[in-house]
Design a protein around this motif. Structure first.
Motif, PDB file in Angstrom:
ATOM      1  N   ASP A   1       6.850   1.711   4.115  1.00 56.21           N
ATOM      2  CA  ASP A   1       6.853   2.564   2.816  1.00 56.21           C
ATOM      3  C   ASP A   1       5.599   2.182   2.062  1.00 56.21           C
ATOM      4  OD1 ASP A   1       9.391   3.381   3.080  1.00 56.21           O
ATOM      5  OD2 ASP A   1      10.519   2.103   2.475  1.00 56.21           O
ATOM      6  N   GLN A   2       4.980   0.821   1.886  1.00 60.17           N
ATOM      7  CA  GLN A   2       3.896   0.736   1.336  1.00 60.17           C
ATOM      8  C   GLN A   2       2.645   1.315   1.916  1.00 60.17           C
ATOM      9  OE1 GLN A   2       4.271  -3.715   1.433  1.00 60.17           O
ATOM     10  NE2 GLN A   2       4.395  -3.850  -0.707  1.00 60.17           N
ATOM     11  N   ALA A   3       2.693   1.241   3.360  1.00 58.83           N
ATOM     12  CA  ALA A   3       1.520   1.746   3.647  1.00 58.83           C
ATOM     13  C   ALA A   3       1.455   3.286   3.655  1.00 58.83           C
ATOM     14  CB  ALA A   3       1.669   1.630   5.239  1.00 58.83           C
ATOM     15  N   VAL A   4       2.474   3.906   3.683  1.00 64.03           N
ATOM     16  CA  VAL A   4       2.472   5.522   3.469  1.00 64.03           C
ATOM     17  C   VAL A   4       2.261   5.688   2.056  1.00 64.03           C
ATOM     18  CG1 VAL A   4       3.991   7.577   3.377  1.00 64.03           C
ATOM     19  CG2 VAL A   4       4.283   6.078   5.097  1.00 64.03           C
ATOM     20  N   ALA A   5       2.737   5.039   1.165  1.00 65.34           N
ATOM     21  CA  ALA A   5       2.507   5.301  -0.307  1.00 65.34           C
ATOM     22  C   ALA A   5       0.909   5.119  -0.546  1.00 65.34           C
ATOM     23  CB  ALA A   5       3.291   4.331  -1.196  1.00 65.34           C
ATOM     24  N   TRP A   6       0.323   4.034  -0.246  1.00 68.47           N
ATOM     25  CA  TRP A   6      -1.113   3.604  -0.208  1.00 68.47           C
ATOM     26  C   TRP A   6      -2.018   4.714   0.286  1.00 68.47           C
ATOM     27  CZ3 TRP A   6      -0.565  -2.303   0.814  1.00 68.47           C
ATOM     28  CH2 TRP A   6       0.153  -2.873  -0.358  1.00 68.47           C
ATOM     29  N   THR A   7      -1.575   5.276   1.375  1.00 71.36           N
ATOM     30  CA  THR A   7      -2.506   6.488   2.178  1.00 71.36           C
ATOM     31  C   THR A   7      -2.247   7.450   1.402  1.00 71.36           C
ATOM     32  OG1 THR A   7      -1.836   5.367   4.131  1.00 71.36           O
ATOM     33  CG2 THR A   7      -2.903   7.332   4.334  1.00 71.36           C
ATOM     34  N   GLU A   8      -1.006   7.739   0.688  1.00 75.06           N
ATOM     35  CA  GLU A   8      -0.952   9.047  -0.283  1.00 75.06           C
ATOM     36  C   GLU A   8      -2.066   9.044  -1.211  1.00 75.06           C
ATOM     37  OE1 GLU A   8       2.881   9.157  -1.565  1.00 75.06           O
ATOM     38  OE2 GLU A   8       3.682   9.883   0.393  1.00 75.06           O
TER      39      GLU A   8
ATOM     40  N   LEU B   1      -2.784  -0.039   8.120  1.00 74.87           N
ATOM     41  CA  LEU B   1      -1.627  -0.557   7.325  1.00 74.87           C
ATOM     42  C   LEU B   1      -0.302  -0.654   7.996  1.00 74.87           C
ATOM     43  CD1 LEU B   1      -2.730   1.521   4.250  1.00 74.87           C
ATOM     44  CD2 LEU B   1      -2.775  -0.929   4.552  1.00 74.87           C
ATOM     45  N   LEU B   2      -0.039   0.410   9.065  1.00 76.43           N
ATOM     46  CA  LEU B   2       1.141   0.346   9.725  1.00 76.43           C
ATOM     47  C   LEU B   2       1.410  -0.908  10.632  1.00 76.43           C
ATOM     48  CD1 LEU B   2       1.468   4.369  10.288  1.00 76.43           C
ATOM     49  CD2 LEU B   2       3.026   2.789   8.761  1.00 76.43           C
ATOM     50  N   THR B   3       0.529  -1.155  11.459  1.00 78.12           N
ATOM     51  CA  THR B   3       0.428  -1.862  12.675  1.00 78.12           C
ATOM     52  C   THR B   3      -0.016  -3.275  12.515  1.00 78.12           C
ATOM     53  OG1 THR B   3      -1.789  -1.160  13.619  1.00 78.12           O
ATOM     54  CG2 THR B   3       0.238  -0.062  14.184  1.00 78.12           C
ATOM     55  N   GLY B   4      -1.097  -3.487  11.225  1.00 78.37           N
ATOM     56  CA  GLY B   4      -1.697  -4.749  11.019  1.00 78.37           C
ATOM     57  C   GLY B   4      -3.023  -4.945  11.544  1.00 78.37           C
TER      58      GLY B   4
ATOM     59  N   LEU C   1      -7.244  -3.536  -0.502  1.00 79.11           N
ATOM     60  CA  LEU C   1      -6.270  -3.290   0.806  1.00 79.11           C
ATOM     61  C   LEU C   1      -6.676  -4.430   1.880  1.00 79.11           C
ATOM     62  CD1 LEU C   1      -5.741   0.609   1.307  1.00 79.11           C
ATOM     63  CD2 LEU C   1      -4.280  -0.968   0.129  1.00 79.11           C
ATOM     64  N   ARG C   2      -7.904  -4.771   2.066  1.00 77.34           N
ATOM     65  CA  ARG C   2      -8.260  -5.786   2.902  1.00 77.34           C
ATOM     66  C   ARG C   2      -7.598  -7.040   2.521  1.00 77.34           C
ATOM     67  NH1 ARG C   2      -8.641  -5.671   7.333  1.00 77.34           N
ATOM     68  NH2 ARG C   2     -10.284  -3.985   7.373  1.00 77.34           N
ATOM     69  N   ALA C   3      -7.721  -7.386   1.359  1.00 72.27           N
ATOM     70  CA  ALA C   3      -7.005  -8.641   0.993  1.00 72.27           C
ATOM     71  C   ALA C   3      -5.494  -8.564   0.921  1.00 72.27           C
ATOM     72  CB  ALA C   3      -7.364  -9.020  -0.619  1.00 72.27           C
ATOM     73  N   LEU C   4      -4.964  -7.439   0.602  1.00 75.49           N
ATOM     74  CA  LEU C   4      -3.467  -7.343   0.966  1.00 75.49           C
ATOM     75  C   LEU C   4      -3.062  -7.454   2.396  1.00 75.49           C
ATOM     76  CD1 LEU C   4      -2.775  -4.579  -1.587  1.00 75.49           C
ATOM     77  CD2 LEU C   4      -2.239  -6.989  -2.187  1.00 75.49           C
ATOM     78  N   LEU C   5      -3.798  -6.894   3.221  1.00 82.16           N
ATOM     79  CA  LEU C   5      -3.496  -7.037   4.644  1.00 82.16           C
ATOM     80  C   LEU C   5      -3.555  -8.444   4.940  1.00 82.16           C
ATOM     81  CD1 LEU C   5      -5.386  -4.155   5.893  1.00 82.16           C
ATOM     82  CD2 LEU C   5      -3.144  -4.468   6.206  1.00 82.16           C
ATOM     83  N   ARG C   6      -4.377  -9.109   4.493  1.00 79.93           N
ATOM     84  CA  ARG C   6      -4.465 -10.781   4.807  1.00 79.93           C
ATOM     85  C   ARG C   6      -3.633 -11.392   4.299  1.00 79.93           C
ATOM     86  NH1 ARG C   6     -11.062 -11.893   4.393  1.00 79.93           N
ATOM     87  NH2 ARG C   6     -11.556 -10.971   6.001  1.00 79.93           N
ATOM     88  N   LYS C   7      -2.996 -11.149   3.201  1.00 74.04           N
ATOM     89  CA  LYS C   7      -1.982 -11.705   2.460  1.00 74.04           C
ATOM     90  C   LYS C   7      -0.688 -11.754   3.044  1.00 74.04           C
ATOM     91  CE  LYS C   7      -4.046 -12.158  -2.273  1.00 74.04           C
ATOM     92  NZ  LYS C   7      -4.050 -11.758  -3.576  1.00 74.04           N
TER      93      LYS C   7
ATOM     94  N   GLU D   1       2.375  -9.048   4.884  1.00 70.41           N
ATOM     95  CA  GLU D   1       2.749  -7.947   5.742  1.00 70.41           C
ATOM     96  C   GLU D   1       3.165  -6.920   5.150  1.00 70.41           C
ATOM     97  OE1 GLU D   1       5.860  -7.058   9.700  1.00 70.41           O
ATOM     98  OE2 GLU D   1       5.714  -9.203   8.815  1.00 70.41           O
ATOM     99  N   VAL D   2       2.489  -5.478   5.525  1.00 73.54           N
ATOM    100  CA  VAL D   2       2.507  -4.556   4.641  1.00 73.54           C
ATOM    101  C   VAL D   2       3.836  -3.632   5.510  1.00 73.54           C
ATOM    102  CG1 VAL D   2       1.422  -2.212   4.054  1.00 73.54           C
ATOM    103  CG2 VAL D   2       0.184  -4.484   4.088  1.00 73.54           C
ATOM    104  N   THR D   3       4.675  -3.162   4.453  1.00 73.17           N
ATOM    105  CA  THR D   3       5.734  -2.484   5.121  1.00 73.17           C
ATOM    106  C   THR D   3       5.379  -1.142   5.278  1.00 73.17           C
ATOM    107  OG1 THR D   3       6.387  -1.743   2.600  1.00 73.17           O
ATOM    108  CG2 THR D   3       7.440  -3.857   3.509  1.00 73.17           C
TER     109      THR D   3
END
Length: 637
Positions: A118-125, A214-217, A106-112, A114-116
């Motif tokens: 929907d993605q933030a909620v799904a990954w947190t689930e 994930l929600l705010t960056g 998730l750290r690499a994806l946050l850097r690459k 912008e997380v939506t």
């Protein structure tokens, strides 16, 4: 050619793919089952601590008991006996064989990207499902953060490092020492920051921090040091997520607020409770009320058959009466009074009424126009004041480390969006600058592009790496954006075993960013040269030269050939074989030939004096020969 490394007679150890504060992770292959695995090995310096050894084994076995689709599976555990190095005795190094996850953290994806939402909620689930299962098995993760959760190619979440962080935190290390592990302070629960005992709710606080980022960056708390961040976890409230990203719903905001409560009694008590509230907030718009006994349902999701309120009904009735009654009664009223029949010429009154009506209308227009203008003027002034109050100046972050630059922009009230590019003048992982540039005026909470350097497009392989350990070389090269492709062993007379001799491309050469580099490590041995037939001095110089570095001992060897005196006739290690650095080699040197001993007997070998006497006296058989003078005397007489 690289030497194949096999542990437990089964697992082939490949390239280094990850490194943490306690262990290194290698790409591996299970030769028995023919599948790719990840092998996590405790660092050799920590493996010498019996306390670490015990805790690693205990936590490894506990992790192996977790079987869940959102948790990285542990297949096997064991120990590898490391050889003696640099005078230090060998040590048993624990390892774990785990499921290999092909994806990004998730750290690499946050850097690459912008997380939506929907993605933030799904990954947190997925993270919540993993920690909820681990809590059911009495295991507290203690180090939930974006770097410990991976998203595989199918989009599934996999949580890693169960139990390992616990083994590290149970030691006597202080919090500052613990924070040598990247970014942990940003996800600490308040009780962890205070040094108190932790439980399942501490993990849920960390999940709340991950969801916030994930929600705010950005994490809920940022600061100049781990201690400053830990203080905020204990004393300060995080910013409202909706002020950073207005698209976040109030329902999601309520879930974040509850998950980040300072008092663990005010948080979600289980992972399942957190997961249920998150899904209800995101998919159904159901927020958590303050007293937690009711939920607030936005009007947009009211059922279609909901009864209108009494107030709504009253407004509808009044509107109906006011619109239709006058039109229906007006003609009847005029007919009843008969006033229209009593007027002979209604035109003058009509003209007056029309003029009066126009004047009234004009006056109303002027009043309304003036009021509208005044209202617009006051609104414009208020809006202008609001805009000015929310204006911020972009700070100059050029040359700052990536995290410091992010913190500076966030502290100024801006939302940094990271972009990465090569730059010959700015060191890797440091800020090139921003867009808009420094000193520009922007509105609070606006997005701003933060450009981070990947370093120069051309990279020089440092020449001072010769003699360094493999781990140091890998860290240095990977920090420059290079990849280690192969490791081979070569002979060296001076560089100790398992230390770098050279690279391919060579040390000091310039290569393209992202290139692969092969390592040549010292075998700790040298090849013995052939000195047979050389004179002693030449042979000694050859063997003790810097390029060979051996020691020499001399042994005399009997010799019958005068031409071979001083030559090497044998060497204790055959030419072409290998010897350890500085090993002593014995040379056999041909000596002087021995003289034959001459001691004649009395009858056969007269003495030297006797031989000389005998040669001076004529024998009986021989008469002396007369000289010329004697012959002449005889003739005269």
């Amino acid at each position: 050619m690289s030497q194949q490394r096999i542990i437990n007679g089964r697992y082939e150890v490949g390239e280094l793919i990850g490194r943490g504060g306690m262990a290194d992770v290698y790409l591996g292959r299970d030769e028995r089952l023919g599948r790719t695995v990840a092998i996590k090995m405790m660092r050799a310096d920590l493996a010498r601590d019996p306390q670490f050894q015990t805790r690693f084994r205990r936590e490894a076995h506990a992790s192996a008991a977790l079987n869940h689709p959102n948790i990285v599976a542990v297949f096997d555990t064991g120990e590898e006996q490391l050889p003696e190095t640099n005078g230090q005795p060998g040590v048993a190094c624990p390892y774990m064989v785990m499921e290999y996850v092909d994806g990004d953290t998730l750290r690499a994806l946050l850097r690459k990207d912008e997380v939506t939402i929907d993605q933030a909620v799904a990954w947190t689930e997925g993270v919540l499902a993993a920690v909820s299962y681990s809590h059911d098995n009495d295991i507290v993760h203690r180090d939930i953060k974006p770097g410990n959760a991976m998203v595989d190619r199918s989009g599934a979440i996999k949580v890693m490092d169960f139990g390992i962080a616990r083994a590290l935190s149970d030691t006597s290390a202080t919090m500052t020492q613990t924070q040598a592990v990247v970014g942990t302070a940003q996800y600490l629960s308040p009780e962890q920051a205070r040094g108190e005992s932790v439980d399942f709710r501490s993990d849920l606080y960390s999940v709340g921090c991950v969801l916030f980022e994930l929600l705010t960056g950005r994490p809920p708390f940022v600061g100049d040091s781990p201690v400053a961040v830990a203080y905020q976890h204990v004393r300060e409230e995080p910013p409202a997520a909706t002020t950073l990203v207005p698209e976040i719903s109030p329902a999601l905001e309520s879930v974040l607020t509850k998950s980040l409560a300072k008092n663990r009694e005010d948080r979600f008590q289980t992972g399942k409770e957190f997961l249920t509230a998150l899904r209800a907030a995101h998919y159904d718009g159901i927020a958590i009320s303050e007293d937690e006994s009711t939920t607030v349902i936005p009007p947009a999701v009211l059922p279609a058959d909901t009864e209108p309120t009494q107030a709504m009904g009253a407004i509808s009735a009044n509107n109906s009466d006011s619109i239709f009654e006058p039109r229906e009664e007006l003609p009847e009223r005029y007919e009843m009074t008969g006033e229209m029949d009593a007027v002979d010429d209604p035109k003058p009154d009509r003209k007056k009424k029309r003029r009066r009506g126009w004047l009234i209308a004009l006056l109303l227009i002027l009043l309304l126009g003036g009021g509208a203008f005044a209202g617009w003027w006051f609104w414009n002034e208020a809006e202008q004041q609001r805009i000015e109050e929310n204006q911020v100046e972009v700070p100059d972050v050029s040359g700052m480390p990536e995290t410091d630059a992010q913190n500076a922009l966030t502290t100024a009230g801006l939302r940094p969006i990271l972009e990465y590019a090569h730059n010959d003048d700015v060191e890797r992982d440091r800020a090139i600058g921003t867009d808009p540039a420094a000193a520009t005026t922007m509105q609070r909470y606006d997005e701003i592009t933060l450009n981070i350097s990947l370093g120069p497009d051309q990279v020089e392989i440092p020449g001072n790496l010769q003699g360094a350990s493999e781990a140091t070389v890998r860290d240095t090269l990977e920090g420059l954006g290079l990849t280690v492709s192969d490791v081979s062993y070569v002979n060296s007379p001076t560089i100790p075993r398992d230390r770098l001799v050279d690279t391919n491309p060579a040390l000091g050469s310039t290569v393209a960013y992202g290139s692969t580099v092969a390592l040549k490590m010292s075998s700790g041995e040298v090849e013995v040269p052939d000195v047979m037939g050389m004179q002693q001095e030449e042979a000694e110089n050859t063997l003790t030269a810097d390029s060979v570095g051996l020691s020499v001992e001399i042994a005399d060897v009997s010799n019958d050939d005068p031409d071979m005196v001083g030559q090497v006739v044998n060497q204790s290690i055959e030419p072409g074989e290998t010897a350890s650095q500085g090993e002593t080699i014995t040379l056999g040197i041909a000596g002087e030939p021995e003289e034959p001993s001459e001691e004649p007997s009395e009858t056969e070998s007269p003495s030297e004096d006797d031989s000389e006497d005998a040669s001076d006296e004529p024998s009986d058989d021989e008469s002396p020969t007369p000289t010329d003078s004697e012959s002449a005397s005889e003739d005269e007489s």
